[in-house]
Design a protein around this motif. Sequence first.
Motif, mmCIF file in Angstrom:
data_model
loop_
_atom_site.group_PDB
_atom_site.id
_atom_site.type_symbol
_atom_site.label_atom_id
_atom_site.label_comp_id
_atom_site.label_asym_id
_atom_site.label_seq_id
_atom_site.Cartn_x
_atom_site.Cartn_y
_atom_site.Cartn_z
ATOM 1 N N GLU A 245 -4.688 2.214 -29.729
ATOM 2 C CA GLU A 245 -4.250 1.856 -30.959
ATOM 3 C C GLU A 245 -2.500 2.043 -31.442
ATOM 4 O OE1 GLU A 245 -8.762 2.050 -32.295
ATOM 5 O OE2 GLU A 245 -7.447 3.910 -32.526
ATOM 6 N N LYS A 246 -2.037 2.904 -30.602
ATOM 7 C CA LYS A 246 -0.914 3.506 -31.320
ATOM 8 C C LYS A 246 0.265 2.648 -30.274
ATOM 9 C CE LYS A 246 0.644 7.847 -29.975
ATOM 10 N NZ LYS A 246 0.749 9.033 -29.029
ATOM 11 N N GLU A 247 0.286 2.423 -29.196
ATOM 12 C CA GLU A 247 0.672 1.246 -28.479
ATOM 13 C C GLU A 247 1.008 0.171 -29.090
ATOM 14 O OE1 GLU A 247 2.223 -0.199 -23.954
ATOM 15 O OE2 GLU A 247 -0.170 0.389 -24.529
ATOM 16 N N VAL A 248 0.022 -0.147 -29.498
ATOM 17 C CA VAL A 248 0.099 -2.108 -30.163
ATOM 18 C C VAL A 248 0.658 -1.309 -31.204
ATOM 19 C CG1 VAL A 248 -1.216 -3.812 -31.573
ATOM 20 C CG2 VAL A 248 -1.896 -2.541 -28.934
ATOM 21 N N LEU A 249 0.293 -0.525 -33.013
ATOM 22 C CA LEU A 249 0.214 -0.476 -33.702
ATOM 23 C C LEU A 249 1.634 0.148 -33.925
ATOM 24 C CD1 LEU A 249 -2.291 1.122 -35.470
ATOM 25 C CD2 LEU A 249 -1.277 -1.063 -35.711
ATOM 26 N N LEU A 250 2.212 0.864 -33.238
ATOM 27 C CA LEU A 250 3.987 1.226 -33.090
ATOM 28 C C LEU A 250 5.531 0.544 -33.056
ATOM 29 C CD1 LEU A 250 3.305 4.917 -31.710
ATOM 30 C CD2 LEU A 250 3.744 5.098 -33.944
ATOM 31 N N LYS A 251 4.620 -0.514 -31.746
ATOM 32 C CA LYS A 251 5.472 -1.257 -31.641
ATOM 33 C C LYS A 251 5.346 -2.406 -33.160
ATOM 34 C CE LYS A 251 6.606 -4.889 -28.531
ATOM 35 N NZ LYS A 251 6.035 -6.483 -29.344
ATOM 36 N N GLN A 252 4.200 -3.101 -33.671
ATOM 37 C CA GLN A 252 4.345 -3.545 -34.397
ATOM 38 C C GLN A 252 5.301 -3.091 -36.351
ATOM 39 O OE1 GLN A 252 0.932 -5.330 -36.234
ATOM 40 N NE2 GLN A 252 1.091 -4.245 -37.839
ATOM 41 N N TRP A 253 5.071 -1.981 -35.773
ATOM 42 C CA TRP A 253 5.200 -1.121 -37.712
ATOM 43 C C TRP A 253 7.001 -0.728 -37.266
ATOM 44 C CZ3 TRP A 253 0.948 2.973 -37.410
ATOM 45 C CH2 TRP A 253 0.270 2.232 -38.132
ATOM 46 N N PHE A 254 7.925 -0.790 -36.064
ATOM 47 C CA PHE A 254 9.030 -0.429 -34.939
ATOM 48 C C PHE A 254 9.431 -1.940 -35.610
ATOM 49 C CE2 PHE A 254 12.140 -1.941 -32.833
ATOM 50 C CZ PHE A 254 12.706 -0.775 -32.648
ATOM 51 N N GLU A 255 8.954 -3.338 -35.015
ATOM 52 C CA GLU A 255 9.782 -4.404 -35.432
ATOM 53 C C GLU A 255 9.515 -4.895 -37.260
ATOM 54 O OE1 GLU A 255 7.077 -6.491 -32.696
ATOM 55 O OE2 GLU A 255 8.031 -6.562 -31.206
ATOM 56 N N GLU A 256 8.467 -4.188 -37.526
ATOM 57 C CA GLU A 256 8.301 -4.755 -39.258
ATOM 58 C C GLU A 256 9.269 -3.752 -40.071
ATOM 59 O OE1 GLU A 256 5.455 -4.596 -42.832
ATOM 60 O OE2 GLU A 256 4.733 -3.855 -40.354
ATOM 61 N N GLY A 257 9.920 -2.797 -39.267
ATOM 62 C CA GLY A 257 10.708 -1.707 -40.227
ATOM 63 C C GLY A 257 10.094 -0.761 -41.149
ATOM 64 N N CYS A 258 9.182 0.035 -40.598
ATOM 65 C CA CYS A 258 7.476 0.534 -41.160
ATOM 66 C C CYS A 258 8.213 1.887 -41.342
ATOM 67 C CB CYS A 258 6.514 0.417 -40.763
ATOM 68 S SG CYS A 258 5.612 -0.771 -41.477
ATOM 69 N N TYR A 259 7.634 2.481 -42.772
ATOM 70 C CA TYR A 259 8.594 4.461 -41.906
ATOM 71 C C TYR A 259 7.126 5.086 -42.265
ATOM 72 C CZ TYR A 259 13.249 3.614 -43.481
ATOM 73 O OH TYR A 259 14.472 3.582 -43.902
ATOM 74 N N LEU A 260 6.871 5.757 -41.688
ATOM 75 C CA LEU A 260 5.684 6.451 -41.377
ATOM 76 C C LEU A 260 5.351 8.298 -42.574
ATOM 77 C CD1 LEU A 260 4.581 7.125 -37.740
ATOM 78 C CD2 LEU A 260 4.346 4.956 -39.504
ATOM 79 N N PHE A 261 4.161 7.924 -43.551
ATOM 80 C CA PHE A 261 4.430 9.213 -44.717
ATOM 81 C C PHE A 261 3.194 10.023 -43.061
ATOM 82 C CE2 PHE A 261 2.191 11.659 -46.890
ATOM 83 C CZ PHE A 261 2.927 11.852 -48.279
ATOM 84 N N LEU A 262 3.656 11.033 -43.260
ATOM 85 C CA LEU A 262 2.667 12.456 -42.128
ATOM 86 C C LEU A 262 2.141 12.852 -42.978
ATOM 87 C CD1 LEU A 262 5.550 12.859 -40.102
ATOM 88 C CD2 LEU A 262 3.643 11.149 -39.886
ATOM 89 N N GLU A 263 0.613 12.898 -42.608
ATOM 90 C CA GLU A 263 -0.403 13.749 -43.985
ATOM 91 C C GLU A 263 -0.163 15.379 -43.045
ATOM 92 O OE1 GLU A 263 -4.656 13.217 -45.130
ATOM 93 O OE2 GLU A 263 -4.671 12.385 -43.992
#
Length: 291
Positions: A245-263
């Motif tokens: 899940e990390k491998e797929v989503l981190l690549k997607q979020w990076f390409e999208e320019g997403c920021y991550l809010f860390l709980e």
Amino acid sequence: MKLSSVRKGPFTLYTIETGRFKLDGGAMFGVIPKPMWEKQIPADDQNRIDMAMRCLLVKSEQTGRLYLIDNGSGDKFNEKMSAIYDFSYPYGNLHDSLAAHGFTADDVTDVIFSHLHFDHCGGTTSYNEAGEPELVFKNANFWVGAKHWATANSPNIRERASFFKENLEPMRLSKRMKFTKEGDEFEPGFGMAFVHGHSEGQQLPVIRTGDFSLVFAADLIPTAAHVPMPWVMGYDMRPADTLSEKEVLLKQWFEEGCYLFLEHDAQNEVISLVQGKRYIEAGDAITLADL
């Protein structure tokens, strides 16, 4: 109090601090050796590391709804449990944070849960004078992934200790439970991604407006130190799935320019993502106010 906020499109986002606690560093980093993870987050003399319970409040200027994503551990722990987890409130509690932004629990129209482990949903209820758990949010709907609700109410023996009846039963009786599934949105521009490695049906709220994207990373990426691919929690029910899940989503979020809010990161509120030599890595650490 260490709080920040930002307006993005139709959404105003607010940091909500609900307290700090400590968890075993080895459990938080699984197979990663202590000499490696302790360079990122130092441990105390009981091998515990500092953890935040940082939540996100989202005000929709379009619909007028006020969404709270997760709500910390609450205040229902006995002396023994409090000693184990060493709860503290250096930046105030849930109600202090809401008040600092001009809100109360009664203003919240929707509570969204990433999942129902006690450190994410314990603030939903509090004990009344009779010692019975009652709902803190009198006017809110409670949103959780349908698959996760089933898991929380019939957990495996390993995960059972993370789900508390006093958190779940008042919600069930309220008749205000709402269940989400793949493809749903809370409203336009405010959806979720589902992941299953940490706990079946964990939902990660995602806000997208214009060229801005923010993911509430919950327990897929609890701290900035968990961005690297092999760094997965021992608490995860299916760690191999978390890696995928990390491998797929981190690549997607990076390409999208997403920021991550860390709980759970006690030091870093929001991070960007950058491309490393092989995998996506954590970028700059900022706050909501810096976005």
